[in-house]
Design an enzyme around this catalytic site. Structure first.
Site, PDB file in Angstrom:
ATOM      1  N   CYS A   1      -0.088   3.547  11.201  1.00  0.00           N
ATOM      2  CA  CYS A   1       0.024   4.632  12.742  1.00  0.00           C
ATOM      3  C   CYS A   1      -1.180   5.079  13.203  1.00  0.00           C
ATOM      4  CB  CYS A   1       0.474   5.867  10.805  1.00  0.00           C
ATOM      5  SG  CYS A   1       0.736   7.672  11.582  1.00  0.00           S
TER       6      CYS A   1
ATOM      7  N   GLY B   1       1.352   4.032  -1.440  1.00  0.00           N
ATOM      8  CA  GLY B   1       0.905   6.045  -1.805  1.00  0.00           C
ATOM      9  C   GLY B   1       0.655   6.577   0.317  1.00  0.00           C
ATOM     10  N   PRO B   2       1.765   7.907   0.219  1.00  0.00           N
ATOM     11  CA  PRO B   2       1.177   8.584  -1.018  1.00  0.00           C
ATOM     12  C   PRO B   2       2.773   8.809  -1.341  1.00  0.00           C
ATOM     13  CG  PRO B   2       1.588   9.822   1.199  1.00  0.00           C
ATOM     14  CD  PRO B   2       0.879   8.415   1.021  1.00  0.00           C
TER      15      PRO B   2
ATOM     16  N   CYS C   1       0.765  -1.593   0.727  1.00  0.00           N
ATOM     17  CA  CYS C   1       0.567   0.245  -0.092  1.00  0.00           C
ATOM     18  C   CYS C   1       1.117   1.022   0.095  1.00  0.00           C
ATOM     19  CB  CYS C   1      -0.964  -0.551   0.813  1.00  0.00           C
ATOM     20  SG  CYS C   1      -1.437  -1.378   1.184  1.00  0.00           S
TER      21      CYS C   1
END
Length: 452
Positions: free
Chosen positions: A387, A266-267, A264
């Site tokens: 996060c 991005g960004p 995953c």
């Protein structure tokens, strides 16, 4: 009379007007405060002082929005939802100036009245004046004391630290008496953290103070684009915690030969660091991202890597992989999450997120971790990263997926491999970084080795 004509007549200043416009994007359109502010300032051409004023006004108002709404309700005698949304944003900005900035009372009140008249209508000028004067009758500490008079201990903690109750409850469950310090750290806006692209730049080029734990980063106040290495794509902006989890995956040894995957991507911060570390090991990083606009950001962040083993960007769904099982030696699964570990950088998130968001996210997180484990070849290493410290997004996801895995999976000593003191969680097989302990975002990490 046109709005801009009223603006000139009333004397609303450009900085507050810009802050109001950005706040409307955040509250009405769901924009991210930091990104909307950056874009608005890039187009406005304000001097450094006014740009700093706008940044603090927007970020501070977003950070304390829930608290300010309660204060406005008490001062106005109305529920925030009964006020015009445009007027509510004017009152929020005025409240922040009165209670949390060094703006004289008369200046904050008069500016709020001017802003309301220019952007909401002359008829609300009197109400704006009355509400802001009542707000100014107490300082923030006195307002907090008033708001918490009848609250229980958890409610008072949430109010003092400007968080919704459900977030405060999770911090207390994880940290006990340390929760207040952790919640308070979410209210401190961090200086930008820069990172080199390995093999393309040196930390000295970042023109800042080297980061405490990461050997790839430096903290530097101001505009990152002022640094030549950043402008040239040889360095970027990335929180130290994000740097650390990428570096920990790269450093796990032994691992089989083969390409690496950022599931995953991005960004693109972790992908850019992993790409350089993969190339240094003679391997290629495949950076996969579902959303096309985010995939373009990833590709832009990787643009400086060229030649043999240069990274590859894919626009693909990690839950429906475009690759065969067992294709990768190392896999990073930094999954979508509530972002509760990055509240200091995303000030609006604490009021935007709801407990119900977890119900949707945890299903996606399980599917992505399952996909990551399948993508790893025998002996390969997988990192599960969020996060967020929330138990449902971290420990529970890992235990659920491992219990259902048909392939043997070994939990590694993640805290030891991360190499950061006081970060061990669940006895050390996982690690948790905290802003108040480590000066990083609140990153969770668990590392696994996939068996045969």
């Amino acid at each position: 009379m046109m709005p801009h004509q009223r603006l000139r007549r009333r004397g609303a200043d450009p900085a507050r007007t810009l802050a109001y416009q950005v706040l409307r994007q955040v509250t009405a359109d769901g924009a991210y405060a930091n990104l909307a502010t950056h874009q608005a300032l890039a187009e406005a051409g304000l001097d450094a002082r006014d740009a700093g004023f706008v940044t603090e006004l927007v970020s501070g108002t977003c950070r304390l929005q829930g608290t300010y709404d309660r204060i406005i309700a008490a001062a106005s005698g109305r529920k925030p939802g009964s006020l015009q949304p445009e007027l509510l944003d004017v009152l929020r900005l005025g409240t922040h100036q009165l209670l949390s900035m060094r703006v004289p009372q008369h200046a904050a009140v008069d500016a709020g009245v001017e802003l309301a008249a220019a952007h909401v209508g002359e008829k609300v000028a009197g109400l704006t004046n009355a509400v802001l004067r009542k707000v100014a009758a107490r300082d923030l500490d006195a307002w907090i004391a008033e708001l918490t008079r009848h609250e229980d201990a958890l409610g008072a903690l949430a109010t003092r630290t400007h968080h919704p109750r459900w977030i405060a409850a999770e911090y207390v469950a994880l940290l006990g008496d340390e929760a207040e310090a952790a919640l308070a750290a979410n209210n401190v806006n961090p200086a930008p953290t820069l990172v080199v692209r390995p093999g393309l730049a040196e930390v000295a080029e970042l023109e800042g103070d080297p980061t405490r734990f990461s050997r790839f980063g430096a903290r530097r106040p101001g505009n990152p684009a002022d640094v030549p290495a950043v402008r040239e794509g040889r360095a970027g902006v990335q929180d130290e915690g994000s740097q650390l989890v990428a570096a920990a995956l790269a450093a796990v040894d032994p691992a089989p030969p083969g390409p690496w995957l950022d599931l995953c991507a991005g960004p693109g911060g972790k992908a850019a660091l992993l790409a350089g570390l993969a190339m240094a090991s003679g391997e290629t990083l495949v950076a996969s991202e579902l959303a096309e606009h985010r995939a373009r950001l990833v590709q832009q962040g990787l643009r400086a890597y060229t030649g043999a083993n240069a990274p590859v960007t894919l626009c693909a769904d990690g839950t429906r992989p475009a690759w065969a099982d067992g294709a990768f030696a190392k896999v990073m699964a930094d999954v979508p999450c509530t972002g509760l570990g990055a509240l200091r950088r995303r000030p609006e998130s604490r009021w935007r997120r709801r407990p119900a968001d977890l119900d949707e996210l945890v299903g996606l997180q399980r599917r992505l971790l399952t996909s990551a484990l399948r993508a790893a070849r025998p002996g390969g290493v997988v990192a599960y990263v969020t996060c967020s410290p929330h138990t449902r997004e971290t420990v529970e996801i890992v235990l659920d997926v491992l219990a259902a895995s048909a392939t043997p999976v070994e939990r590694l000593r993640t805290a030891d491999l991360l190499g950061v003191p006081d970060a061990a969680r669940e006895g050390g097989w996982s690690a948790q970084l905290w802003p108040h302990r480590h000066g990083t975002d609140g990153m969770f990490m668990a590392l696994f080795r996939v068996g045969h």
